[in-house]
Design a protein around this motif. Structure first.
Motif, mmCIF file in Angstrom:
data_model
loop_
_atom_site.group_PDB
_atom_site.id
_atom_site.type_symbol
_atom_site.label_atom_id
_atom_site.label_comp_id
_atom_site.label_asym_id
_atom_site.label_seq_id
_atom_site.Cartn_x
_atom_site.Cartn_y
_atom_site.Cartn_z
ATOM 1 N N ALA A 220 7.663 2.003 41.904
ATOM 2 C CA ALA A 220 8.842 1.139 41.891
ATOM 3 C C ALA A 220 9.412 0.966 40.492
ATOM 4 O O ALA A 220 10.625 0.819 40.317
ATOM 5 N N ASN A 221 8.547 0.998 39.462
ATOM 6 C CA ASN A 221 9.020 0.711 38.104
ATOM 7 C C ASN A 221 8.980 1.914 37.167
ATOM 8 O O ASN A 221 9.460 1.823 36.033
ATOM 9 N N ARG A 222 8.402 3.043 37.627
ATOM 10 C CA ARG A 222 8.300 4.203 36.740
ATOM 11 C C ARG A 222 8.108 5.490 37.549
ATOM 12 O O ARG A 222 7.691 5.441 38.718
ATOM 13 N N ILE A 223 8.419 6.609 36.911
ATOM 14 C CA ILE A 223 8.211 7.929 37.505
ATOM 15 C C ILE A 223 7.554 8.809 36.450
ATOM 16 O O ILE A 223 8.132 9.050 35.381
ATOM 17 N N ASN A 224 6.358 9.287 36.737
ATOM 18 C CA ASN A 224 5.621 10.155 35.819
ATOM 19 C C ASN A 224 5.817 11.606 36.255
ATOM 20 O O ASN A 224 5.462 11.971 37.384
ATOM 21 N N ILE A 225 6.355 12.445 35.353
ATOM 22 C CA ILE A 225 6.587 13.848 35.719
ATOM 23 C C ILE A 225 5.793 14.816 34.839
ATOM 24 O O ILE A 225 6.121 16.002 34.762
ATOM 25 N N ASP A 226 4.730 14.318 34.189
ATOM 26 C CA ASP A 226 3.841 15.226 33.464
ATOM 27 C C ASP A 226 2.772 15.724 34.427
ATOM 28 O O ASP A 226 1.827 14.998 34.744
ATOM 29 N N THR A 227 2.920 16.952 34.893
ATOM 30 C CA THR A 227 1.947 17.522 35.823
ATOM 31 C C THR A 227 1.021 18.526 35.124
ATOM 32 O O THR A 227 0.558 19.497 35.716
ATOM 33 N N GLY A 228 0.734 18.271 33.841
ATOM 34 C CA GLY A 228 -0.277 19.030 33.123
ATOM 35 C C GLY A 228 -0.008 20.517 33.034
ATOM 36 O O GLY A 228 -0.905 21.333 33.245
ATOM 37 N N ALA A 229 1.210 20.886 32.656
ATOM 38 C CA ALA A 229 1.652 22.283 32.729
ATOM 39 C C ALA A 229 0.682 23.262 32.091
ATOM 40 O O ALA A 229 0.385 24.322 32.652
ATOM 41 N N TYR A 230 0.192 22.930 30.904
ATOM 42 C CA TYR A 230 -0.635 23.904 30.176
ATOM 43 C C TYR A 230 -1.923 24.224 30.923
ATOM 44 O O TYR A 230 -2.472 25.324 30.816
ATOM 45 N N ALA A 231 -2.429 23.260 31.724
ATOM 46 C CA ALA A 231 -3.687 23.461 32.445
ATOM 47 C C ALA A 231 -3.487 23.829 33.910
ATOM 48 O O ALA A 231 -4.256 24.594 34.471
ATOM 49 N N THR A 232 -2.422 23.304 34.530
ATOM 50 C CA THR A 232 -2.223 23.489 35.975
ATOM 51 C C THR A 232 -1.241 24.593 36.312
ATOM 52 O O THR A 232 -1.200 25.066 37.453
ATOM 53 N N GLY A 233 -0.407 24.984 35.328
ATOM 54 C CA GLY A 233 0.647 25.953 35.622
ATOM 55 C C GLY A 233 1.813 25.350 36.373
ATOM 56 O O GLY A 233 2.646 26.075 36.914
ATOM 57 N N ARG A 234 1.930 24.022 36.368
ATOM 58 C CA ARG A 234 3.002 23.344 37.089
ATOM 59 C C ARG A 234 3.822 22.502 36.111
ATOM 60 O O ARG A 234 3.329 21.525 35.555
ATOM 61 N N LEU A 235 5.061 22.911 35.910
ATOM 62 C CA LEU A 235 5.999 22.150 35.089
ATOM 63 C C LEU A 235 7.032 21.538 36.011
ATOM 64 O O LEU A 235 7.735 22.244 36.728
ATOM 65 N N THR A 236 7.114 20.221 35.990
ATOM 66 C CA THR A 236 7.935 19.490 36.963
ATOM 67 C C THR A 236 9.322 19.189 36.424
ATOM 68 O O THR A 236 9.500 18.828 35.257
ATOM 69 N N CYS A 237 10.312 19.328 37.313
ATOM 70 C CA CYS A 237 11.688 18.951 37.008
ATOM 71 C C CYS A 237 12.162 17.939 38.051
ATOM 72 O O CYS A 237 12.196 18.227 39.246
ATOM 73 N N LEU A 238 12.527 16.762 37.586
ATOM 74 C CA LEU A 238 13.062 15.684 38.419
ATOM 75 C C LEU A 238 14.586 15.740 38.380
ATOM 76 O O LEU A 238 15.184 15.897 37.316
ATOM 77 N N VAL A 239 15.203 15.611 39.544
ATOM 78 C CA VAL A 239 16.667 15.603 39.625
ATOM 79 C C VAL A 239 17.119 14.227 40.107
ATOM 80 O O VAL A 239 16.663 13.731 41.142
ATOM 81 N N LEU A 240 18.010 13.623 39.338
ATOM 82 C CA LEU A 240 18.592 12.326 39.694
ATOM 83 C C LEU A 240 20.095 12.495 39.848
ATOM 84 O O LEU A 240 20.757 13.042 38.961
ATOM 85 N N GLU A 241 20.638 12.005 40.964
ATOM 86 C CA GLU A 241 22.077 12.081 41.201
ATOM 87 C C GLU A 241 22.469 10.946 42.126
ATOM 88 O O GLU A 241 21.853 10.782 43.182
ATOM 89 N N ASN A 242 23.477 10.171 41.739
ATOM 90 C CA ASN A 242 23.835 8.955 42.482
ATOM 91 C C ASN A 242 22.571 8.115 42.635
ATOM 92 O O ASN A 242 21.942 7.761 41.646
ATOM 93 N N ASP A 243 22.153 7.779 43.878
ATOM 94 C CA ASP A 243 20.934 7.007 44.063
ATOM 95 C C ASP A 243 19.825 7.827 44.704
ATOM 96 O O ASP A 243 18.900 7.288 45.304
ATOM 97 N N LYS A 244 19.885 9.143 44.542
ATOM 98 C CA LYS A 244 18.896 10.039 45.150
ATOM 99 C C LYS A 244 18.010 10.660 44.079
ATOM 100 O O LYS A 244 18.442 10.906 42.959
ATOM 101 N N ILE A 245 16.743 10.889 44.449
ATOM 102 C CA ILE A 245 15.849 11.625 43.587
ATOM 103 C C ILE A 245 15.258 12.793 44.367
ATOM 104 O O ILE A 245 15.033 12.704 45.577
ATOM 105 N N ARG A 246 15.041 13.910 43.679
ATOM 106 C CA ARG A 246 14.388 15.059 44.276
ATOM 107 C C ARG A 246 13.725 15.851 43.154
ATOM 108 O O ARG A 246 13.920 15.566 41.969
ATOM 109 N N PHE A 247 12.941 16.843 43.542
ATOM 110 C CA PHE A 247 12.245 17.691 42.584
ATOM 111 C C PHE A 247 12.543 19.145 42.872
ATOM 112 O O PHE A 247 12.681 19.532 44.025
ATOM 113 N N ILE A 248 12.683 19.934 41.817
ATOM 114 C CA ILE A 248 12.884 21.374 42.017
ATOM 115 C C ILE A 248 11.831 22.134 41.198
ATOM 116 O O ILE A 248 11.245 21.610 40.270
#
Length: 248
Positions: A220-248
């Motif tokens: 409710a108060n925060r969004i963490n998008i560090d998915t440990g890229a160097y170790a997991t191979g997953r780099l996260t991108c958060l998309v915010l537009e109007n009042d919607k959130i999604r990930f690509i």
């Protein structure tokens, strides 16, 4: 260390960015040029498939260097990206290490434990596994000599935070009970438990990295998008537009 997270079943209250604005926020890269290039390609595809109404901004949350193998080339890519696209680059604690090292070589004693040697190697330097004070001074002097002016300008221009609509973008987090614009640099770059465990309303939703989680952590108060890229191979991108959130 990868922290546990709560993910899809936790939904933040409706918050929004200004009409006509789309935000692409990217988590900690840590020298993974391959993952950065993949995310940039996904963003380009997303803007082709879903053209933004007017303004699309890419926000990088810091920690571009260390741990992964391509810190120098990541900085090269970001420097060029800032020229060709509307981009905001924030300071991470790892960039702070690099800047401090050029002034105080003794910082390498701590920085080495956070992946600093990987960054020096990416610049073509040959740091010893164990370094004394003289070694540290020589490495700092050599890095200062070969550091491209574009990198120096990039590092010097990094922002501590960025505000857009109902969202506050920062590397590590904020100190509960303190105004967002009055936070200390130390907290913005380093804070963990006091921030992560807080259920306070910070006034805006804090979008942050710094503490790796297995999945994007939406609360409710925060969004963490560090998915440990160097170790997991997953780099996260958060998309915010109007009042919607999604990930690509």
């Amino acid at each position: 260390m990868i922290w546990s997270s709560r993910t899809s079943h936790i939904v933040a209250p409706r918050r929004s960015v200004p009409a006509g604005t789309r935000i692409y926020a990217i988590g900690d890269i840590h020298g993974r040029l391959d993952l950065l290039d993949s995310v940039l390609a996904r963003i380009d595809k997303d803007t082709d498939v879903h053209p933004p109404v007017s303004n699309a901004v890419r926000i990088f949350l810091g920690d571009y260097i260390d741990r992964g193998p391509d810190s120098k080339r990541v900085l090269d890519r970001l420097v060029n990206h800032c020229v060709t696209h509307p981009t905001v680059c924030l300071m991470g604690n790892h960039e702070a290490f690099l800047r401090q090292f050029l002034i105080n070589p003794d910082v390498l004693t701590v920085w080495r434990n956070c992946g600093g040697l990987d960054t020096l190697l990416s610049f073509g330097l040959s740091p010893k596994i164990e370094t004394n004070a003289q070694d540290q001074r020589e490495l700092a002097s050599e890095l200062d000599r070969i550091l491209p002016s574009s990198h120096r300008e990039f590092l010097g221009g990094l922002k501590q935070y960025f505000i857009c609509g109902d969202f506050f973008f920062v590397h590590a987090g904020v100190r509960p009970g303190i105004c967002l614009t009055k936070q200390s640099e130390d907290d913005l770059l380093w804070i963990r438990e006091d921030f992560l465990s807080s259920e306070d309303n910070f006034g805006k939703v804090v979008v942050h990295g710094h503490t790796p989680v297995l999945e994007p952590d939406v609360r409710a108060n925060r969004i963490n998008i560090d998915t440990g890229a160097y170790a997991t191979g997953r780099l996260t991108c958060l998309v915010l537009e109007n009042d919607k959130i999604r990930f690509i």
